[in-house]
Design a protein around this motif. Structure first.
Motif, PDB file in Angstrom:
ATOM      1  N   THR A 109     -40.557  69.949  42.742  1.00 51.87           N
ATOM      2  CA  THR A 109     -40.309  68.571  42.348  1.00 51.87           C
ATOM      3  C   THR A 109     -41.558  67.747  42.654  1.00 51.87           C
ATOM      4  OG1 THR A 109     -37.954  68.766  42.809  1.00 51.87           O
ATOM      5  CG2 THR A 109     -38.864  66.541  42.744  1.00 51.87           C
ATOM      6  N   ILE A 110     -41.980  66.926  41.702  1.00 51.25           N
ATOM      7  CA  ILE A 110     -43.169  66.094  41.901  1.00 51.25           C
ATOM      8  C   ILE A 110     -42.788  64.869  42.721  1.00 51.25           C
ATOM      9  CG2 ILE A 110     -45.014  64.807  40.754  1.00 51.25           C
ATOM     10  CD1 ILE A 110     -44.360  66.480  38.241  1.00 51.25           C
ATOM     11  N   PHE A 111     -43.596  64.561  43.724  1.00 53.94           N
ATOM     12  CA  PHE A 111     -43.378  63.361  44.535  1.00 53.94           C
ATOM     13  C   PHE A 111     -44.612  62.476  44.480  1.00 53.94           C
ATOM     14  CE2 PHE A 111     -39.882  65.707  46.322  1.00 53.94           C
ATOM     15  CZ  PHE A 111     -38.993  64.715  46.726  1.00 53.94           C
ATOM     16  N   LEU A 112     -44.364  61.161  44.459  1.00 58.81           N
ATOM     17  CA  LEU A 112     -45.412  60.179  44.686  1.00 58.81           C
ATOM     18  C   LEU A 112     -45.267  59.741  46.138  1.00 58.81           C
ATOM     19  CD1 LEU A 112     -47.697  58.466  43.349  1.00 58.81           C
ATOM     20  CD2 LEU A 112     -45.992  56.651  43.132  1.00 58.81           C
ATOM     21  N   ARG A 113     -46.299  59.964  46.921  1.00 53.66           N
ATOM     22  CA  ARG A 113     -46.212  59.675  48.352  1.00 53.66           C
ATOM     23  C   ARG A 113     -47.601  59.485  48.921  1.00 53.66           C
ATOM     24  NH1 ARG A 113     -48.003  64.173  50.822  1.00 53.66           N
ATOM     25  NH2 ARG A 113     -47.551  66.235  49.961  1.00 53.66           N
ATOM     26  N   TYR A 114     -47.651  59.180  50.227  1.00 53.22           N
ATOM     27  CA  TYR A 114     -48.920  59.117  50.926  1.00 53.22           C
ATOM     28  C   TYR A 114     -49.232  60.486  51.522  1.00 53.22           C
ATOM     29  CZ  TYR A 114     -48.382  54.070  50.437  1.00 53.22           C
ATOM     30  OH  TYR A 114     -48.227  52.819  49.923  1.00 53.22           O
ATOM     31  N   ARG A 115     -50.438  60.636  52.028  1.00 50.01           N
ATOM     32  CA  ARG A 115     -50.904  61.947  52.466  1.00 50.01           C
ATOM     33  C   ARG A 115     -50.117  62.477  53.668  1.00 50.01           C
ATOM     34  NH1 ARG A 115     -56.405  61.630  56.082  1.00 50.01           N
ATOM     35  NH2 ARG A 115     -55.826  59.865  57.387  1.00 50.01           N
ATOM     36  N   ARG A 116     -50.084  63.813  53.755  1.00 46.37           N
ATOM     37  CA  ARG A 116     -49.476  64.516  54.874  1.00 46.37           C
ATOM     38  C   ARG A 116     -50.426  65.613  55.331  1.00 46.37           C
ATOM     39  NH1 ARG A 116     -43.527  65.746  52.316  1.00 46.37           N
ATOM     40  NH2 ARG A 116     -42.646  63.636  52.447  1.00 46.37           N
ATOM     41  N   GLN A 117     -50.204  66.092  56.541  1.00 45.21           N
ATOM     42  CA  GLN A 117     -50.991  67.207  57.048  1.00 45.21           C
ATOM     43  C   GLN A 117     -50.780  68.419  56.149  1.00 45.21           C
ATOM     44  OE1 GLN A 117     -50.227  68.188  61.103  1.00 45.21           O
ATOM     45  NE2 GLN A 117     -51.864  69.687  61.241  1.00 45.21           N
ATOM     46  N   GLY A 118     -51.860  69.090  55.791  1.00 45.21           N
ATOM     47  CA  GLY A 118     -51.765  70.277  54.943  1.00 45.21           C
ATOM     48  C   GLY A 118     -51.993  70.007  53.473  1.00 45.21           C
ATOM     49  N   ASP A 119     -52.105  68.735  53.056  1.00 44.54           N
ATOM     50  CA  ASP A 119     -52.355  68.417  51.656  1.00 44.54           C
ATOM     51  C   ASP A 119     -53.739  68.897  51.241  1.00 44.54           C
ATOM     52  OD1 ASP A 119     -50.637  65.188  51.464  1.00 44.54           O
ATOM     53  OD2 ASP A 119     -49.892  67.244  51.360  1.00 44.54           O
ATOM     54  N   TYR A 120     -53.832  69.431  50.021  1.00 43.44           N
ATOM     55  CA  TYR A 120     -55.108  69.922  49.522  1.00 43.44           C
ATOM     56  C   TYR A 120     -55.182  69.717  48.013  1.00 43.44           C
ATOM     57  CZ  TYR A 120     -52.517  73.968  47.798  1.00 43.44           C
ATOM     58  OH  TYR A 120     -51.635  74.774  47.136  1.00 43.44           O
ATOM     59  N   LEU A 121     -56.382  69.955  47.457  1.00 42.76           N
ATOM     60  CA  LEU A 121     -56.607  69.772  46.033  1.00 42.76           C
ATOM     61  C   LEU A 121     -57.588  70.831  45.565  1.00 42.76           C
ATOM     62  CD1 LEU A 121     -57.175  66.418  44.238  1.00 42.76           C
ATOM     63  CD2 LEU A 121     -59.020  68.080  44.178  1.00 42.76           C
ATOM     64  N   ALA A 122     -57.315  71.458  44.403  1.00 38.52           N
ATOM     65  CA  ALA A 122     -58.226  72.468  43.857  1.00 38.52           C
ATOM     66  C   ALA A 122     -59.449  71.762  43.276  1.00 38.52           C
ATOM     67  CB  ALA A 122     -57.529  73.297  42.784  1.00 38.52           C
ATOM     68  N   ILE A 123     -60.647  72.188  43.685  1.00 41.38           N
ATOM     69  CA  ILE A 123     -61.856  71.453  43.300  1.00 41.38           C
ATOM     70  C   ILE A 123     -62.640  72.129  42.176  1.00 41.38           C
ATOM     71  CG2 ILE A 123     -62.127  70.366  45.558  1.00 41.38           C
ATOM     72  CD1 ILE A 123     -64.193  72.514  46.241  1.00 41.38           C
ATOM     73  N   PRO A 138     -62.702  54.436  53.818  1.00 37.52           N
ATOM     74  CA  PRO A 138     -62.470  53.985  55.199  1.00 37.52           C
ATOM     75  C   PRO A 138     -61.204  54.576  55.786  1.00 37.52           C
ATOM     76  CG  PRO A 138     -63.123  52.149  53.817  1.00 37.52           C
ATOM     77  CD  PRO A 138     -62.892  53.313  52.890  1.00 37.52           C
ATOM     78  N   ARG A 139     -61.253  54.922  57.068  1.00 40.41           N
ATOM     79  CA  ARG A 139     -60.111  55.538  57.739  1.00 40.41           C
ATOM     80  C   ARG A 139     -58.830  54.739  57.566  1.00 40.41           C
ATOM     81  NH1 ARG A 139     -59.977  59.157  62.014  1.00 40.41           N
ATOM     82  NH2 ARG A 139     -62.225  58.911  62.299  1.00 40.41           N
ATOM     83  N   GLU A 140     -58.920  53.399  57.668  1.00 40.45           N
ATOM     84  CA  GLU A 140     -57.721  52.570  57.613  1.00 40.45           C
ATOM     85  C   GLU A 140     -57.085  52.529  56.223  1.00 40.45           C
ATOM     86  OE1 GLU A 140     -60.704  51.606  58.436  1.00 40.45           O
ATOM     87  OE2 GLU A 140     -61.375  49.844  57.307  1.00 40.45           O
ATOM     88  N   GLN A 141     -57.830  52.987  55.194  1.00 42.68           N
ATOM     89  CA  GLN A 141     -57.286  52.978  53.836  1.00 42.68           C
ATOM     90  C   GLN A 141     -56.699  54.329  53.431  1.00 42.68           C
ATOM     91  OE1 GLN A 141     -60.135  51.537  50.964  1.00 42.68           O
ATOM     92  NE2 GLN A 141     -60.760  49.811  52.249  1.00 42.68           N
ATOM     93  N   ARG A 142     -57.023  55.388  54.170  1.00 44.43           N
ATOM     94  CA  ARG A 142     -56.664  56.746  53.737  1.00 44.43           C
ATOM     95  C   ARG A 142     -55.153  56.979  53.680  1.00 44.43           C
ATOM     96  NH1 ARG A 142     -61.014  59.666  57.731  1.00 44.43           N
ATOM     97  NH2 ARG A 142     -62.855  58.602  56.887  1.00 44.43           N
ATOM     98  N   ASP A 143     -54.407  56.318  54.571  1.00 43.66           N
ATOM     99  CA  ASP A 143     -52.958  56.503  54.601  1.00 43.66           C
ATOM    100  C   ASP A 143     -52.240  55.617  53.597  1.00 43.66           C
ATOM    101  OD1 ASP A 143     -53.046  58.438  56.538  1.00 43.66           O
ATOM    102  OD2 ASP A 143     -52.843  57.032  58.201  1.00 43.66           O
ATOM    103  N   LEU A 144     -52.982  54.841  52.802  1.00 42.10           N
ATOM    104  CA  LEU A 144     -52.365  53.901  51.867  1.00 42.10           C
ATOM    105  C   LEU A 144     -52.721  54.227  50.416  1.00 42.10           C
ATOM    106  CD1 LEU A 144     -53.064  50.597  53.843  1.00 42.10           C
ATOM    107  CD2 LEU A 144     -50.961  51.929  53.802  1.00 42.10           C
ATOM    108  N   ILE A 145     -53.299  55.413  50.187  1.00 42.60           N
ATOM    109  CA  ILE A 145     -53.652  55.826  48.829  1.00 42.60           C
ATOM    110  C   ILE A 145     -52.535  56.711  48.279  1.00 42.60           C
ATOM    111  CG2 ILE A 145     -55.293  57.143  47.433  1.00 42.60           C
ATOM    112  CD1 ILE A 145     -57.452  56.341  49.446  1.00 42.60           C
ATOM    113  N   PRO A 146     -51.863  56.290  47.189  1.00 38.81           N
ATOM    114  CA  PRO A 146     -50.764  57.094  46.637  1.00 38.81           C
ATOM    115  C   PRO A 146     -51.268  58.408  46.056  1.00 38.81           C
ATOM    116  CG  PRO A 146     -50.735  54.827  45.803  1.00 38.81           C
ATOM    117  CD  PRO A 146     -52.057  55.035  46.460  1.00 38.81           C
ATOM    118  N   LEU A 147     -50.511  59.472  46.287  1.00 40.56           N
ATOM    119  CA  LEU A 147     -50.842  60.800  45.785  1.00 40.56           C
ATOM    120  C   LEU A 147     -49.690  61.329  44.953  1.00 40.56           C
ATOM    121  CD1 LEU A 147     -52.097  62.349  49.165  1.00 40.56           C
ATOM    122  CD2 LEU A 147     -53.490  61.186  47.446  1.00 40.56           C
ATOM    123  N   LEU A 148     -49.997  61.945  43.833  1.00 39.67           N
ATOM    124  CA  LEU A 148     -48.986  62.641  43.031  1.00 39.67           C
ATOM    125  C   LEU A 148     -49.031  64.102  43.461  1.00 39.67           C
ATOM    126  CD1 LEU A 148     -47.078  61.816  40.642  1.00 39.67           C
ATOM    127  CD2 LEU A 148     -48.731  62.910  39.139  1.00 39.67           C
TER     128      LEU A 148
END
Length: 462
Positions: free
Chosen positions: A384-398, A417-427
């Motif tokens: 199931t696809i989720f829109l969420r903020y980052r979690r430990q273990g998240d990765y992306l194929a480069i 910036p560190r303070e913005q990293r937890d506020l970027i939405p990820l699909l």
């Protein structure tokens, strides 16, 4: 044996041309055999091989013997060897888990780290038919459903297990014919660990009943795998149809739930609890049955679940949520939305609108090249696809060879910036990030001439 392994590798598309492969080599018969087989396959696939040996810090001189043996073997084969010392006892104390569990976690962490540092796209592990049989029996003893009968998967993400088609006896015979020695871990002979009891006591007794018991258990596991694949597909379809996620709360439509088959109801609710808790351990069938029983109960009835979760009967739904919901309004805790095709999402809390559609791919279609609309190969999506903020273990194929980068590393490389990293939405598809919204997408889901259906996702600022 070698020819059978080659056919097995081809059957599951374990290797491709110019793969870079990390191999876990303990020095035991299984891993030594794996290294020799991959060394033979090296020219066929133009492979780059990188051995990792884990010293668990538990067996003193014997561990040093194994380490020295692996280094000498790799040197004789001309293969890179990296020795990693891990603190299993320290991990056990910090995380209150068994020695077996700690060793497994630390091994895989070391393999994944080596994979990232050497820019590899595969990790090869030396599990064989005996390991499958032991795992199935272990799961049965602990209590399991169909999923636990599957045993060990030949391929999972970037992990490959080329020796699952052969037994330990066949592996030892192969090494004997090659006149290659190997190390024996004395702890494998001690019946202190649960798996050792199954390996050294249970399976030998079952062999007295039928000499082919290992092959028969593996065949059963293969049948269970086919059944599990079918049930997983049906469960995902039910989940997509009747579960809505808002602010970390999972709303299960009661009317739709009642019309489903019991096996799918239970599996689907189990997936809801896994998603809400963020983990699987200690969530059992009794919790699912209790939550399922709420469908017949009055509004407001509640059952308590592991990890501080609860399930509550509302007018049209059973709601599964963590008790943390509502206690903290930090956006990191609140953004978790299951994304479905042919829907629009008005996400006022993050200032975006999301439009999701599904179209058929036709040859020579022009793929949009802008930061607001992205196309994804729908058939490559596993969860199931989720829109969420980052979690430990998240990765992306480069790249198209499957090399991956953690989201943490990506954000650091892009100087976010560190303070913005937890506020970027990820699909996200599980821990695989499909799209950092407004930024990079994963190579894994890019459209090819073989694509059939396209998931189209467009973002608009509110």
């Amino acid at each position: 044996m070698y020819n059978r392994v080659v056919e097995y590798v081809k059957q599951y598309n374990m290797l491709e041309q110019r793969d870079r492969v990390v191999i876990g080599v303990s020095g035991g018969a299984d891993s030594v055999c794996l290294l020799l087989v991959l060394q033979e396959l090296k020219n066929l696939y133009d492979l780059e091989l990188f051995v990792v040996h884990i010293n668990h810090g538990l067996r003193g001189e014997e561990a040093m013997r194994d380490e020295n043996y692996v280094k000498m073997l790799c040197e004789s084969l001309g293969v890179s060897c990296h020795v990693v010392l891990v603190d299993v006892n320290g991990y056990v104390k910090r995380h209150k888990c068994s020695t077996e569990e700690a060793g497994r976690i630390l091994r895989y962490e070391a393999f994944q780290k080596e994979c990232r540092e050497k820019q590899c796209n595969k990790i090869a592990i030396a599990h064989n038919k005996n390991d499958v049989a032991e795992t199935v029996l272990l799961n049965l003893a602990r209590g399991t459903g169909v999923r636990g009968l599957v045993g060990i998967e030949p391929v999972r993400d970037f992990l490959i297990r080329p020796l699952l088609c052969v037994t330990r006896d066949e592996i030892e015979e192969y090494l004997c014919n090659k006149k290659v020695s190997y190390c024996t871990d004395s702890t494998n002979l001690e019946n202190v660990y649960t798996r050792n009891k199954i390996r050294n006591i249970v399976l030998p007794e079952l062999k007295k009943v039928n000499e082919q018991v290992i092959s028969h258990i593996v065949r059963c596991a293969n049948h269970a795998s086919e059944i599990e694949d079918y049930l997983k597909k049906q469960t995902n379809e039910l989940y997509e149809r009747i579960v809505t996620v808002e602010n970390g709360q999972y709303f299960v439509n009661v009317r739709e739930l009642e019309s489903a088959e019991l096996v799918l109801k239970k599996r689907m609710l189990l997936e809801v609890m896994y998603a809400c808790a963020g983990k699987r351990r200690d969530i059992e069938e009794k919790h699912v049955i209790a939550a399922l029983g709420l469908a017949e109960k009055p509004v407001g009835k509640r059952v308590n679940l592991p990890y501080g979760m609860s399930a509550v009967k509302e007018y049209e739904s059973i709601v599964v949520k963590s008790k943390k919901i509502g206690e903290n309004n930090n956006p990191k805790n609140s953004l978790e939305i299951a994304i479905k095709a042919h829907k629009q999402y008005d996400l006022q809390e993050i200032g975006l609108k999301l439009n999701v559609s599904l179209i058929d791919y036709e040859k020579n279609m022009i793929i949009p090249k802008n930061r607001c609309t992205k196309w994804f190969d729908y058939d490559k999506i596993k969860n199931t696809i989720f829109l969420r903020y980052r979690r430990q273990g998240d990765y992306l194929a480069i790249n198209d060879r499957g090399n991956a980068k953690t989201i943490k590393s990506l954000f650091i490389d892009e100087k976010i910036p560190r303070e913005q990293r937890d506020l970027i939405p990820l699909l996200c598809d599980g821990n695989h990030v499909m799209w950092v919204l407004g930024g990079r997408i994963s190579e894994e889901y890019k459209i090819t001439e073989q694509s059939k259906k396209i998931l189209v996702v467009t973002i608009m600022e509110v």
